[in-house]
Design an enzyme around this catalytic site. Structure first.
Site, PDB file in Angstrom:
ATOM      1  N   LYS A  36       0.814  -1.219  -0.024  1.00 50.20           N
ATOM      2  CA  LYS A  36      -0.001  -0.142  -0.040  1.00 50.20           C
ATOM      3  C   LYS A  36       0.809   1.413   0.031  1.00 50.20           C
ATOM      4  O   LYS A  36       0.473   2.334  -0.472  1.00 50.20           O
ATOM      5  CB  LYS A  36      -0.808  -0.007   1.222  1.00 50.20           C
ATOM      6  CG  LYS A  36      -0.470   0.097   2.540  1.00 50.20           C
ATOM      7  CD  LYS A  36      -1.152  -0.066   3.876  1.00 50.20           C
ATOM      8  CE  LYS A  36      -0.747   0.085   4.963  1.00 50.20           C
ATOM      9  NZ  LYS A  36      -1.775  -0.785   6.026  1.00 50.20           N
ATOM     10  N   ARG A 131      -9.185  -1.879  16.440  1.00 49.97           N
ATOM     11  CA  ARG A 131      -9.541  -1.541  15.312  1.00 49.97           C
ATOM     12  C   ARG A 131     -10.431  -2.662  14.532  1.00 49.97           C
ATOM     13  O   ARG A 131     -11.458  -2.870  15.171  1.00 49.97           O
ATOM     14  CB  ARG A 131      -8.077  -1.358  14.384  1.00 49.97           C
ATOM     15  CG  ARG A 131      -8.422  -0.312  13.307  1.00 49.97           C
ATOM     16  CD  ARG A 131      -7.117  -0.035  12.478  1.00 49.97           C
ATOM     17  NE  ARG A 131      -6.860  -0.923  11.602  1.00 49.97           N
ATOM     18  CZ  ARG A 131      -5.749  -0.981  10.827  1.00 49.97           C
ATOM     19  NH1 ARG A 131      -4.813  -0.066  10.856  1.00 49.97           N
ATOM     20  NH2 ARG A 131      -5.208  -2.119  10.279  1.00 49.97           N
TER      21      ARG A 131
HETATM   22  C1  LIG Z   1      -1.130  -1.481   6.579  1.00 46.98           C
HETATM   23  C2  LIG Z   1      -1.445  -3.111   7.164  1.00 46.98           C
HETATM   24  C3  LIG Z   1      -0.422  -3.825   7.428  1.00 46.98           C
HETATM   25  C4  LIG Z   1       1.173  -3.617   7.182  1.00 46.98           C
HETATM   26  O1  LIG Z   1       1.665  -2.948   8.289  1.00 46.98           O
HETATM   27  P1  LIG Z   1       3.079  -2.559   8.407  1.00 46.98           P
HETATM   28  O2  LIG Z   1       3.210  -1.954   9.658  1.00 46.98           O
HETATM   29  O3  LIG Z   1       3.326  -1.546   7.506  1.00 46.98           O
HETATM   30  O4  LIG Z   1       3.954  -3.800   8.427  1.00 46.98           O
HETATM   31  C5  LIG Z   1      -0.646  -5.103   7.670  1.00 46.98           C
HETATM   32  N1  LIG Z   1      -1.936  -5.523   8.115  1.00 46.98           N
HETATM   33  C6  LIG Z   1      -2.889  -4.381   7.788  1.00 46.98           C
HETATM   34  C7  LIG Z   1      -4.565  -4.888   8.031  1.00 46.98           C
HETATM   35  C8  LIG Z   1      -2.740  -3.315   7.220  1.00 46.98           C
HETATM   36  O5  LIG Z   1      -3.668  -2.353   7.318  1.00 46.98           O
END
Ligand SMILES: *Cc1c(COP(=O)(O)O)cnc(C)c1O
Length: 368
Positions: A36, A131
């Site tokens: 992302k 969340r």
């Molecule tokens: C963004 C996201 C991740 C990745 O998180 P990082 O801290 O960048 O490794 C993993 N799981 C979900 C649900 C996310 O939204």
């Protein structure tokens, strides 16, 4: 070449991804790179593929679509629970999605039936960061409702920690997740193949984890790009922490008073900061602002400090360095600044040290 720009070292990112994939494989944990932050950019996706990625994760359907359209054929998982309004696109472009609402899964089932595909579901479990996720004592009942839905397969369960409140993963939470897997498998007589224990914040837990748990997957973004564990902002051994930097150009350098004059109200952002009169200083303006980056996530080089920012201007002071108009200043980035600058159309993205198989030149510039 134009500024501001994010400098992306493809070699270092690939190294970080390869090392994490290998080290966690020793613990029987697969790493699903999260794309992302780079908006599913095909250059990044391809180098992660070469580092050993077997699946990609992204929170936005647009990014996943971009990867599909650039020919990335390994499975893709949507890691934000889908919007009802995007169900058709989700089943078309994603193999799996993370889910926490039965209504959404029903809609995905409908869309998957229409398209004659099967869509995988990973049920998110709430473990305290508050969340997304189903409360742990509701998970079995939730599954009972999902199981009969046509063209839907429950692939596993997962959790997300550390993002909202910084709640850390620990043995107890991972044990609870594992027990839910055991329970679901025995109650329903099925086999769950994705037990996704978290994000970058779970890496140290996973590397130190001697106890046997059922966790077999992490979704990792930040650690691959920044080489850090988010909550601790601590570097991970063996990873590059300087794969991503941001450079901006000096557009004004003058000696000015530190104390504003005239009647003061609030500034353009509704703020009114306290100002101390420090006499005259060398004030430097960079062509970089809040439209380009999250300023609080900028880490300036030694001897330079960020004092203020507006939409398009970053004001810095460097008492012992004489910054000149036209000069470039390069910052290290925390996650917030990395995310914002990668997403800003006004910031150029420069991909350095690309593996030669992808490009004949050593670097290329892409707008996003
Ligand atoms: C963004 C996201 C991740 C990745 O998180 P990082 O801290 O960048 O490794 C993993 N799981 C979900 C649900 C996310 O939204």
């Amino acid at each position: 070449m134009s500024y501001p720009r994010v400098n992306i070292d493809c070699y270092k990112i690939q190294h970080n991804a390869r090392l994490l994939i290998r080290q966690l494989a020793k613990k029987n944990i697969s790493v699903t790179p999260v794309t992302k932050v780079c908006l599913g950019h095909p250059i990044i996706a391809k180098l992660l593929l070469d580092a050993g990625a077997k699946m990609f994760a992204d929170s936005r359907i647009e990014n996943i679509k971009r990867m599909v359209e650039s020919g990335i054929s390994i499975p893709k998982i949507l890691i934000r629970t889908p919007m009802l309004s995007q169900a058709d696109e989700v089943v078309k472009y994603c193999d799996i999605s993370l889910n926490s609402e039965i209504k959404v899964i029903e809609r995905l089932s409908l869309a998957a039936t229409q398209l004659n595909v099967n869509h995988g579901i990973v049920i998110m479990v709430e473990l305290g960061d508050l969340r997304e996720g189903v409360m742990p004592d509701r998970v079995i009942n939730f599954m009972r409702k999902v199981l009969p839905l046509p063209n839907i397969t429950i692939r596993g369960i997962g959790t997300n920690l550390a993002c909202r409140y910084g709640v850390a993963p620990d043995d107890q939470k991972m044990k609870l997740l594992s027990e839910l897997v055991d329970e679901a498998e025995s109650v329903f007589g099925l086999k769950l193949d994705v037990i996704s224990g978290g994000n970058s914040a779970s890496i140290n837990w996973a590397l130190d984890n001697i106890e046997k748990t059922r966790i077999n997957n992490l979704r990792v973004g930040e650690a691959i790009f920044l080489g850090c564990v988010p909550a601790e902002q601590a570097p991970i051994e063996g990873l590059y922490t300087d794969a991503i930097t941001l450079s901006a150009e000096v557009i004004e350098a003058k000696v000015k008073p530190t104390f504003p004059w005239g009647e003061r109200g609030i500034n353009a952002f509704g703020e009114k900061e306290y100002v101390k009169d420090r006499g005259a200083v060398a004030q430097t303006i960079l062509a970089l602002g809040r439209q380009d980056v999250c300023v609080t996530g900028l880490k300036p080089p030694d001897g330079i400090s960020v004092v203020s920012s507006c939409s398009d201007h970053l004001i810095v002071e460097a008492p012992n360095a004489s910054l000149m108009v036209g000069e470039k200043v390069t910052f290290a980035l925390e996650y917030s600044a990395f995310l914002a600058s990668m997403s800003a159309a006004s910031v150029n993205k420069v991909f350095n040290n690309q593996p030669v198989v992808y490009e004949s030149s050593m670097s290329c510039i892409c707008s996003n």
